[in-house]
Design an enzyme around this catalytic site. Structure first.
Site, PDB file in Angstrom:
ATOM      1  N   SER A  20       8.037  20.985  19.593  1.00  0.00           N
ATOM      2  CA  SER A  20       7.087  19.950  19.136  1.00  0.00           C
ATOM      3  C   SER A  20       7.056  19.881  17.616  1.00  0.00           C
ATOM      4  O   SER A  20       7.055  18.794  17.021  1.00  0.00           O
ATOM      5  CB  SER A  20       5.679  20.284  19.631  1.00  0.00           C
ATOM      6  OG  SER A  20       5.612  20.184  21.024  1.00  0.00           O
ATOM      7  N   ARG A  24       8.330  16.856  14.783  1.00  0.00           N
ATOM      8  CA  ARG A  24       7.381  16.329  13.786  1.00  0.00           C
ATOM      9  C   ARG A  24       7.881  16.565  12.366  1.00  0.00           C
ATOM     10  O   ARG A  24       7.620  15.752  11.470  1.00  0.00           O
ATOM     11  CB  ARG A  24       5.999  16.960  14.010  1.00  0.00           C
ATOM     12  CG  ARG A  24       5.296  16.392  15.269  1.00  0.00           C
ATOM     13  CD  ARG A  24       4.282  17.348  15.819  1.00  0.00           C
ATOM     14  NE  ARG A  24       3.483  16.816  16.906  1.00  0.00           N
ATOM     15  CZ  ARG A  24       3.860  16.760  18.188  1.00  0.00           C
ATOM     16  NH1 ARG A  24       5.071  17.182  18.553  1.00  0.00           N
ATOM     17  NH2 ARG A  24       3.039  16.275  19.111  1.00  0.00           N
ATOM     18  N   ARG A 119       9.591   7.713  33.046  1.00  0.00           N
ATOM     19  CA  ARG A 119       8.322   8.313  32.605  1.00  0.00           C
ATOM     20  C   ARG A 119       7.351   7.253  32.082  1.00  0.00           C
ATOM     21  O   ARG A 119       7.763   6.257  31.514  1.00  0.00           O
ATOM     22  CB  ARG A 119       8.618   9.407  31.561  1.00  0.00           C
ATOM     23  CG  ARG A 119       9.421  10.535  32.223  1.00  0.00           C
ATOM     24  CD  ARG A 119       9.698  11.660  31.309  1.00  0.00           C
ATOM     25  NE  ARG A 119       8.496  12.343  30.915  1.00  0.00           N
ATOM     26  CZ  ARG A 119       8.468  13.304  29.989  1.00  0.00           C
ATOM     27  NH1 ARG A 119       9.581  13.673  29.392  1.00  0.00           N
ATOM     28  NH2 ARG A 119       7.340  13.887  29.696  1.00  0.00           N
ATOM     29  N   ASP A 312       3.326  23.088  29.528  1.00  0.00           N
ATOM     30  CA  ASP A 312       4.764  23.305  29.740  1.00  0.00           C
ATOM     31  C   ASP A 312       5.073  24.686  30.318  1.00  0.00           C
ATOM     32  O   ASP A 312       6.200  24.947  30.749  1.00  0.00           O
ATOM     33  CB  ASP A 312       5.534  23.115  28.424  1.00  0.00           C
ATOM     34  CG  ASP A 312       5.487  21.671  27.937  1.00  0.00           C
ATOM     35  OD1 ASP A 312       5.249  20.769  28.766  1.00  0.00           O
ATOM     36  OD2 ASP A 312       5.674  21.445  26.730  1.00  0.00           O
ATOM     37  N   LYS A 339       6.308  14.837  34.098  1.00  0.00           N
ATOM     38  CA  LYS A 339       7.139  15.531  33.093  1.00  0.00           C
ATOM     39  C   LYS A 339       8.622  15.234  33.378  1.00  0.00           C
ATOM     40  O   LYS A 339       8.929  14.308  34.098  1.00  0.00           O
ATOM     41  CB  LYS A 339       6.833  17.033  33.118  1.00  0.00           C
ATOM     42  CG  LYS A 339       5.408  17.354  32.651  1.00  0.00           C
ATOM     43  CD  LYS A 339       5.209  16.970  31.209  1.00  0.00           C
ATOM     44  CE  LYS A 339       3.779  17.230  30.741  1.00  0.00           C
ATOM     45  NZ  LYS A 339       3.554  16.682  29.389  1.00  0.00           N
ATOM     46  N   ARG A 343       6.915  18.240  38.411  1.00  0.00           N
ATOM     47  CA  ARG A 343       6.925  19.710  38.421  1.00  0.00           C
ATOM     48  C   ARG A 343       6.014  20.306  39.502  1.00  0.00           C
ATOM     49  O   ARG A 343       6.155  21.499  39.795  1.00  0.00           O
ATOM     50  CB  ARG A 343       6.583  20.256  37.026  1.00  0.00           C
ATOM     51  CG  ARG A 343       7.727  20.040  36.045  1.00  0.00           C
ATOM     52  CD  ARG A 343       7.433  20.574  34.664  1.00  0.00           C
ATOM     53  NE  ARG A 343       8.596  20.357  33.799  1.00  0.00           N
ATOM     54  CZ  ARG A 343       8.554  20.374  32.466  1.00  0.00           C
ATOM     55  NH1 ARG A 343       7.417  20.605  31.839  1.00  0.00           N
ATOM     56  NH2 ARG A 343       9.656  20.181  31.766  1.00  0.00           N
TER      57      ARG A 343
HETATM   58  C1  S3P Z   1       4.490  17.484  23.566  1.00  0.00           C
HETATM   59  C2  S3P Z   1       3.354  17.308  24.279  1.00  0.00           C
HETATM   60  C3  S3P Z   1       3.240  17.599  25.713  1.00  0.00           C
HETATM   61  C4  S3P Z   1       4.369  18.495  26.205  1.00  0.00           C
HETATM   62  C5  S3P Z   1       5.700  18.074  25.681  1.00  0.00           C
HETATM   63  C6  S3P Z   1       5.707  18.054  24.160  1.00  0.00           C
HETATM   64  C7  S3P Z   1       4.489  17.129  22.136  1.00  0.00           C
HETATM   65  O1  S3P Z   1       3.278  16.388  26.419  1.00  0.00           O
HETATM   66  O2  S3P Z   1       4.390  18.521  27.620  1.00  0.00           O
HETATM   67  O3  S3P Z   1       6.701  18.959  26.140  1.00  0.00           O
HETATM   68  O4  S3P Z   1       5.397  17.540  21.402  1.00  0.00           O
HETATM   69  O5  S3P Z   1       3.564  16.419  21.712  1.00  0.00           O
HETATM   70  P1  S3P Z   1       1.927  15.545  26.626  1.00  0.00           P
HETATM   71  O6  S3P Z   1       1.240  15.570  25.342  1.00  0.00           O
HETATM   72  O7  S3P Z   1       2.290  14.158  26.989  1.00  0.00           O
HETATM   73  O8  S3P Z   1       1.203  16.282  27.713  1.00  0.00           O
END
Ligand code: S3P
Length: 425
Positions: A20, A24, A119, A312, A339, A343
């Site tokens: 994540s 960013r 998705r 996750d 996801k 899952r």
């Molecule tokens: C993520 C947020 C999560 C996570 C994904 C990465 C992110 O999803 O499951 O693997 O980087 O903001 P959601 O925010 O949609 O639940």
């Protein structure tokens, strides 16, 4: 990939950088002024998709392993892409970038692989449309490909029906290009990496309870960003250390942001011998070393506001539940269905294949743990987290487990099997 029972796991590991935060760093580095140097970048397929999208919009990015240099072009420096932007398997890329693209003075299209095209994107189309964005699902099914005609946006206060950092981040990023402030209130707090990094690079972002707000037109300054190890990747080795007899594993520099580290609390509630060492709270993202030793586990309940902090890690936690004594209940986790795979279905099906007593529910599953598991052929559905979770299950099961599409681990952890092997030496 074929895996059998392990006798012992020991040693030290530095898991790859947080997925994540790596996404960013590229996105915000591109919109900052000056150079951003990201250290500990995850060179997995998802984050490489984000790099390639920004290169298509004229951003110069030099990536060498876990070090990335991004030549920022400022908030208004992106160029119109010549081609359709390809997010590959990455939901974060599609959803966060859509927020940025909505405020650009050009039109764009973004899509990805077969999983991405299934998705749900209405969750971002709805709030962006409220912000005066022009964004639509090309096939009219609420999924990618998305067509975005960038234009001037309007700040909103959005009451999000889902606790999703991807939705929250999409809106906050669009808020940079809006007239007036933008805020998002969530039903439970999701990961706050976007807010932390925006603030670190100079934006005016406030967080109060379940609400995050941003002021428009921030001036972001490129900086050095130290990306901690991904707790979602560490999760597999935490579980492996707990399940395999005679094990002791030290995981170095793992991110322990409280909006991400619910798994640590749940493991401790299950009776895990898990200790945090060398906690470092000096940067925008806290980190620590995690020491894990073999433990006998008991079942637990995982629910409510804890869910977004370990979303996750739920496949891995469900596997732990199958090895624990007593019952483990996962509820309030309907998000698992949307996801990279469904899952709830994929975890339940594969646990059953290994002989576990598991019942899927609408928003989670109930696992009666403690039955010995047997090796099986795992149906990953090309979902990286299913492949890794069941590779770990295999280490504590009788017989041989086969993971036919193990290559999908490259999405978030290309060196997963090498790292696992290094602990068995
Ligand atoms: C993520 C947020 C999560 C996570 C994904 C990465 C992110 O999803 O499951 O693997 O980087 O903001 P959601 O925010 O949609 O639940």
């Amino acid at each position: 990939m074929k895996i059998t029972r392990a006798k012992k796991l020991s040693g030290e590991l530095t898991v790859p950088g947080d997925k994540s935060i790596s996404h960013r760093a590229v996105m915000l580095g591109a919109l900052a002024e000056g150079v951003t140097e990201a250290e500990g970048f995850l060179a997995g397929a998802d984050c490489l998709s984000t790099i390639s999208c920004f290169r298509q919009m004229g951003i110069q990015i030099h990536q060498e392993g876990s070090r990335v240099l991004i030549q920022g072009a400022g908030l208004h420096g992106l160029k119109s892409p010549d081609n359709i932007l390809d997010a590959g398997n990455s939901g974060t890329t599609v959803r966060l970038m859509s927020g940025i693209l909505a405020g650009q003075p050009f039109s764009s299209m973004i899509t990805g692989d077969a999983s991405i095209q299934k998705r749900p994107m209405k969750r971002i189309i709805t709030p962006l449309t409220e912000m005066n964005a022009s964004i639509s699902s090309v096939k009219g099914n609420g999924c990618a490909p998305l067509k975005i005609q960038g234009q001037k946006l309007q700040g909103i206060h959005y009451l999000s029906p889902v606790a999703s950092a991807q939705v929250k981040s999409c809106i906050l990023l669009a808020g940079m290009y809006a007239k007036g402030n933008t805020s998002v209130t969530e039903p439970a707090l999701s990961r706050d990496h976007t807010e932390r990094m925006l603030r670190y690079l100079g934006a005016s972002v406030s967080s109060s309870g379940l609400t995050a707000s941003i002021e428009p037109e921030p001036r972001l300054s490129g900086k050095k960003i130290r990306i901690p190890g991904d707790i979602s990747s560490a999760a597999y080795f935490i579980a492996a250390g707990l399940l395999v007899p005679n094990s002791e594993i030290l995981l170095k520099n793992v991110g322990i942001n409280p909006t991400r580290s619910g798994m640590l609390k749940v493991c401790q509630a299950m009776g895990a011998d898990l200790t945090l060492l060398n906690e470092d709270h000096s940067g925008p993202e806290p980190m620590a070393d995690l020491l894990v030793r073999t433990s006998s586990l008991k079942g637990t309940v995982i629910e409510g506001s804890l869910i977004p902090t370990l979303i996750d890690e739920l496949p891995m936690l469900a596997v732990l539940g199958a090895f624990a004594q007593g019952t483990t209940v996962i509820r309030d986790a309907a998000e698992l269905k949307v996801k990279e795979s469904d899952r709830i279905a994929s975890v339940s099906e594969n646990l059953k294949r290994m002989g576990a007593d598991v019942t899927p529910t609408e928003d989670g599953m109930v696992i009666h743990g403690g039955k010995p598991l047997q090796g099986a052929v795992i149906e990953t559905g090309l979902d990286h987290r299913i492949a890794m979770s069941f590779s770990i299950a295999a280490l504590a099961a009788d017989g041989e487990t086969e993971i036919p599409d193990a290559d999908c681990v490259k999405i978030s952890y290309p060196e997963f099997y090498q790292d696992l092997h290094s602990l068995q030496a």
